[in-house]
Write an enzyme that holds these catalytic residues in place. Structure first.
Site, short mmCIF file in Angstrom:
data_model
loop_
_atom_site.label_atom_id
_atom_site.label_comp_id
_atom_site.label_asym_id
_atom_site.label_seq_id
_atom_site.Cartn_x
_atom_site.Cartn_y
_atom_site.Cartn_z
N ASP A 143 -8.10 -3.53 2.81
CA ASP A 143 -6.94 -4.39 2.54
C ASP A 143 -7.11 -5.80 3.10
OD1 ASP A 143 -5.47 -2.30 1.31
OD2 ASP A 143 -4.93 -1.52 3.28
N ASP A 174 0.86 -1.17 0.00
CA ASP A 174 0.00 0.00 0.00
C ASP A 174 0.91 1.23 0.00
OD1 ASP A 174 -2.33 1.46 0.14
OD2 ASP A 174 -2.44 1.39 2.33
N ASP A 232 -3.34 -1.40 5.65
CA ASP A 232 -3.73 -0.91 6.96
C ASP A 232 -5.24 -0.76 7.12
OD1 ASP A 232 -4.06 1.15 5.22
OD2 ASP A 232 -2.86 2.62 6.33
#
Length: 1051
Positions: A731, A366, A727
């Site tokens: 996800d 990410d 996070d």
């Protein structure tokens, strides 16, 4: 009403109300509520049924090595039960009891891990709202339980509310509505919402594009509104994520090491079965005899006792072949690895993840919070300098956090700030509603992150008043009033100087926010910040450095827009700053009692107030990359690991960050390397796999949960070992599906943490890279101790095979072999897990998951070592029976035993037929003498001393062999034992444990051993030490054969 959800974002508010037959001012009637509930159910997430405990327990035994141990334990128990000679002492039960204890411990650990695996689904439920304000039957229900909501309900939301379901915004009650939905979409800042219609009825429309929708689990951070409930429970976006998490958990595959150990277990089963059968068949002549008459066997005689005896030998062989201690040693090594990683800020939740990290081939990261700090900061300031608009100036600002002391302004020489910079500081400090606090670990924000970044900038700029400078330095040096309160002295100075009397809130039309302040002169001034293009259109003049105001001509407008485009191209989020002194009717505005106060209550008037502005400058903000990331990316490149960035942020921002962290070169053409999630999913599967298989980094922007999950799934299908970071709630499905899911410890949601295999305590990408290096080192060390244990077991098998083949009594009994495998082998094998990492470990490509655990050369080496172990253990047994001395070591003087010939020893079964065979009594301990009324017992009950010698030689050889395992190819001269002091301690511990069973009478009786004298220990060393020399020669051969091809390549 059709129960299939409709695209509410592309329908007008009136159409949505008609679809549910509801009025905005009355809400649903009770009858319609019940009707909708029959169709859609309760607004809650479905609870998936977990596996019952009994099923989890049985599942732990679905492993080939474990099955072998179960069979071995059962056979050992049955033999001990029927063996009357062992029944009294209970010694025969030691072996099955120990194996069963190992199996129980393994099952307990496995069940504990399984029951913790599905907590991610429970964490999702905690994100759901408990109650909300809802209109029903024309009345406002202030605290309706959120689970009772149905599609069509009218819900009121205000600042701080958690959104209870997916809803269409119907009416804005304030000029601005902002929603924090980063945990769902990955966007780095709160998102503006409105009630306008979006002209995209495609069901695959991006979540980020649906800016007239609010989603369950997100939070209102600014404004209030009235909404229409559209999707509830499992039909909501958070419900879709739960489904994806559950589906991903069903797709979890075995780790590479688990696959290798299962393959090894299957091979071991076949080999053990064949060898045991061979040993039993080799000795058939002792329990099955017959005479041949006319080429036909007659007078067949079968001895059940001898058949059982040789079956016990076969069982001993199985015990020798099975590395019973291997599961325990692997678990210990992985646990030690988790401690090492925890010291490096990587907290491993699943032991198997340690080894999986070592063969990671792709890291899907990410952007927000992992590659970047997830803290907005001002990076550049642009203003007009000098005396004309032809002299623009740019200031670069350092610092990546909300800590006012983090960095400063580069080459800042404007301590006595000019009029233009004072205007910048005043607007940033006063036209601002944010705050900063310290939570004990990091500086955090109340309000909007962009506004907090502007306040940090003001602290770095200082104040223009010379009298306040010294005091301000003191304030700045002590800005932490207590453990979490942050005092922003410079901002406070500006707010006391320019008192705020009115606010014009931000809205989507003018894209700006402004405040009316009372200047020290007593006059009012309008301070404005907002989108650069919007402010340029409404500005008629610009302010220069000396404070002079000049008209904004076409040239200055072009300079402004060109600088804005340049800053935006770097991925900066740009804000324009402006002010206005001539406020007309509002020039003396002093509060709500002013006659023109209604103008501030009507957002339609804001645009007319914010005209004829004086443009001050532009600030460029960004979520900056972490300092360590570019070197970590380079390390990944050297280690052969591909890095894919998958983010919900804008494409231009993602590309700019990727160039800054050197995933791409500054001027690299990103065609075929940068895609939005929607564009990539629109390609054919063949094109998608072709793109993912190409070397180099990739970036996927505006990615939704399903996009991330599909990318991870495709990579796994291509044979990649995927580590996925994240996070947010969005996800979690991909974290669950990846070979190793990595969540953020500081900014990560509980959902992401529970779905992950590893949590980063510092949210840092470079921590992942160091954890990969640690994983590779752990795997190398695991290979070392697996090879060590297997080579030891090969030696044990060969010793039993050899003793059976030559016809001598068994050198060791099963309980002794079990002791060696579990106890004396365990400490050195575990200590090998502390071997130092190779210096070039992150300069080698990742190992393939298909790589064999033991290749043909290693197998050959350990067969050679195993042969020597077998020869040495059998040899010392034979020497004791047949030789008075060996290499000058006197053996008869120790005990006064009777010597026999090699022929007698190999045919000991014929002892009853030997004429005049007698055996003298001999000492087996200081106060114990063995006498033999039946001389043939010399080869059964009288073999305690030679069995002890064989066992001691086996233990000593395995200790020396652990030194060989320090390095696969390097000599002990280049990798000396003191490189791993833990191994030396482990060797001493193992020798100590071995001496314990020799010299403690009770244990000696259980394990069938006796104490050894000094000369006998010398004999043990003579037989065991040569294993080092043999392996050194094999290592030399390996180094020579490896260097020859390299020489040929260079020539």
């Amino acid at each position: 009403m059709d129960e299939k959800a409709f695209p509410a974002w592309s329908w007008s508010v009136d159409d949505c109300l008609k679809a549910y037959n509801v009025k905005l001012e009355k809400g649903l009637c009770s009858y319609d509520v019940e009707k909708q509930r029959e169709v859609h159910g309760w607004n809650e997430l479905k609870k998936e049924k977990g596996k019952p405990v009994w099923e989890l327990v049985i599942q732990q035994f679905d492993d080939m090595l474990v099955k072998i141990l179960v069979v071995a334990a059962f056979i050992s128990f049955m033999l001990a039960y029927f063996d009357a000679s062992q029944e009294s002492s209970g010694g025969g039960y030691v072996e099955p009891v120990v194996i069963v204890l190992i199996l129980i411990l393994n099952a307990i650990v496995g069940v504990w891990q399984e029951t913790n695996a599905e907590k991610a689904l429970e964490a999702l439920k905690e994100m759901q709202c408990e109650s909300c304000k809802t209109l029903r039957d024309g009345y406002l229900v202030p605290d309706l339980p959120a689970r009772e909501l149905v599609p069509g309900d009218i819900v009121e939301l205000r600042v701080g509310d958690k959104v209870p379901a997916d809803m269409r915004v119907a009416v804005l009650k304030t000029s601005t509505l902002r929603v924090e939905q980063s945990s769902l979409t990955g966007e780095s800042v709160p998102v503006l919402k409105g009630n306008h219609t979006i002209n995209d009825d495609d069901s695959s429309c991006d979540l980020q594009a649906k800016d007239n929708m609010v989603f369950g689990g997100t939070t209102i951070v600014n404004g209030s509104c009235t909404c229409i409930v559209v999707n509830t429970g499992m039909s909501s976006e958070i419900g879709h994520i739960q489904k994806q998490i559950h589906e991903a958990s069903m797709e979890e595959s075995e780790t590479p090491l688990k696959k290798k150990l299962d393959e090894f277990g299957n091979s071991l089963t076949t080999v053990i079965g064949a060898v045991c059968l061979a040993v039993w068949a080799i000795n058939y002549k002792y329990f099955l005899t017959w005479e041949m008459v006319d080429s036909w066997p007659t007078d067949i005689r079968f001895s059940f006792d001898k058949c059982t005896y040789y079956f016990k030998i076969a069982v001993a062989l199985a015990v020798a072949a099975i590395p019973e201690g291997l599961p325990a040693v692997i678990t210990t090594c992985l646990a030690l690895g988790t401690r090492k990683m925890a010291q490096k800020k990587a907290i491993v939740r699943k032991l198997s993840s340690v080894e999986t990290l070592g063969c990671t081939t792709v890291i899907c990261s990410d952007k927000t919070g992992t590659l970047t700090t997830n803290q907005m900061s001002v990076s550049e300031i642009f203003t007009f300098g000098g005396k004309t608009t032809n002299a623009p100036r740019m200031f670069h600002v350092e610092g990546t956090t909300y800590d006012p002391k983090d960095g400063g302004i580069v080459d800042w020489s404007c301590f006595n700030m000019d009029a233009n910079l004072q205007a910048v500081a005043e607007i940033c400090a006063v036209c601002n509603d944010a705050g900063i606090y310290f939570d004990g670990r990091v500086f955090r924000v109340t309000g909007l992150p962009t506004e907090a970044a502007l306040k940090v900038l003001v602290e770095k700029m200082g104040v223009p008043d010379p009298d306040v400078k010294a005091r301000n330095k003191q304030i700045t040096a002590n800005y932490l009033i207590d453990n979490n309160t942050v005092k922003l002295g410079c901002c406070e100075w500006w707010m006391k100087r320019s008192k705020r009397v009115g606010t014009l809130e931000l809205d989507r039309v003018r894209k700006s926010m402004s405040v009316i302040v009372r200047e020290p002169t007593g006059q009012n001034r309008l301070l404005v910040k907002g989108a650069v293009e919007s402010l340029v259109e409404r500005s008629s003049a610009v302010q220069l450095a000396n404070g002079r105001v000049v008209p904004m001509d076409e040239a200055s407008r072009e300079v402004l827009l060109w600088r804005h485009a340049e800053m935006s191209g770097k991925g900066l989020r740009c804000l324009g700053l402006a002010y206005k002194d001539d406020l007309g009717d509002l020039s003396d505005y002093n509060g709500q009692h002013h006659p023109h106060h209604p103008k501030l209550l009507d957002p339609a008037c804001y645009s007319s107030i914010e005209t004829d502005l004086i443009f001050v400058g532009v600030v460029g903000l960004r979520d900056p990359p972490r300092d360590e990331v570019d070197s970590a990316i380079e390390e990944c490149r050297g280690a052969g690991i591909k890095v894919l960035v998958i983010t919900g942020d804008y494409k231009s921002t993602a590309e700019a960050i990727c160039k800054e962290i050197r995933l791409f070169d500054e001027f690299e053409d990103l065609r075929g390397k940068s895609f939005t999630g929607k564009d990539f999913m629109g390609l054919s599967p063949l094109q998608q796999k072709d793109i993912l298989s190409k070397p180099g980094g990739k970036v996927f922007s505006r990615a939704e949960p399903r996009h991330k999950q599909e990318i991870v799934r495709m990579l796994k299908e291509m044979g990649e070992v995927v580590a996925m970071t994240g996070d947010g709630v969005n996800d979690a499905p991909a974290l669950k599906l990846a070979d190793i899911g990595i969540a953020m410890g500081i900014t990560g949601t509980e959902v992401a943490k529970e779905a992950s295999d590893m949590v980063l305590a510092d949210d840092n990408f470079s921590t992942i890279v160091s954890a990969v290096g640690e994983g590779r080192s752990i795997y190398n060390n695991m290979k070392a101790f697996i090879r060590y244990m297997i080579s030891s077991n090969v030696g044990e098998v060969i010793s039993i095979l050899l003793s059976a083949a030559v016809g001598i009594p068994e050198c060791m009994i099963p309980v002794q072999l079990l002791w060696v495998n579990l106890v004396t082998d365990g400490p050195p094998a575990t200590a090998l897990g502390f071997n130092p990492a190779d210096v070039d470990i992150m300069r080698k490509p990742p190992r393939k998951s298909s790589d064999v655990l033991i290749d043909s050369w290693v197998l050959f080496r350990y067969l050679v070592i195993g042969c020597y172990v077998g020869i040495a253990t059998v040899g010392v047994f034979v020497v004791w029976y047949t030789q008075a001395s060996f290499l000058g070591v006197d053996l008869i003087g120790e005990d006064g035993r009777t010597l026999v010939s090699v022929s007698q020893l190999t045919n000991w079964g014929d002892c009853p037929s030997w004429p005049d065979f007698s055996v003298s009594p001999f000492a087996v301990a200081h106060n114990r003498v063995m006498a033999f009324p039946n001389p043939c017992d010399y080869f059964t009950t009288g073999k305690l001393k030679p069995m002890t010698l064989s066992l001691s030689v086996l233990v000593a050889i395995e200790m020396f062999n652990s030194l060989n395992a320090l390095s696969e190819d390097n000599s002990l001269l280049t990798m000396p034992p003191w490189k791993n002091p833990y191994l030396l301690v482990a060797m001493l511990l193992s020798f100590g444990l071995h001496c314990l069973i020799l010299y403690v009478p009770f244990l000696a009786q259980v394990f069938g051993v006796v104490p050894l004298g000094f000369n006998e220990w010398l004999l043990v060393i003579c037989f065991s030490a040569p294993v080092i020399l043999i392996d050194e020669l094999l290592k030399l051969l390996a180094r020579t054969t490896k260097s020859t091809p390299n020489k040929l390549k260079t020539t």
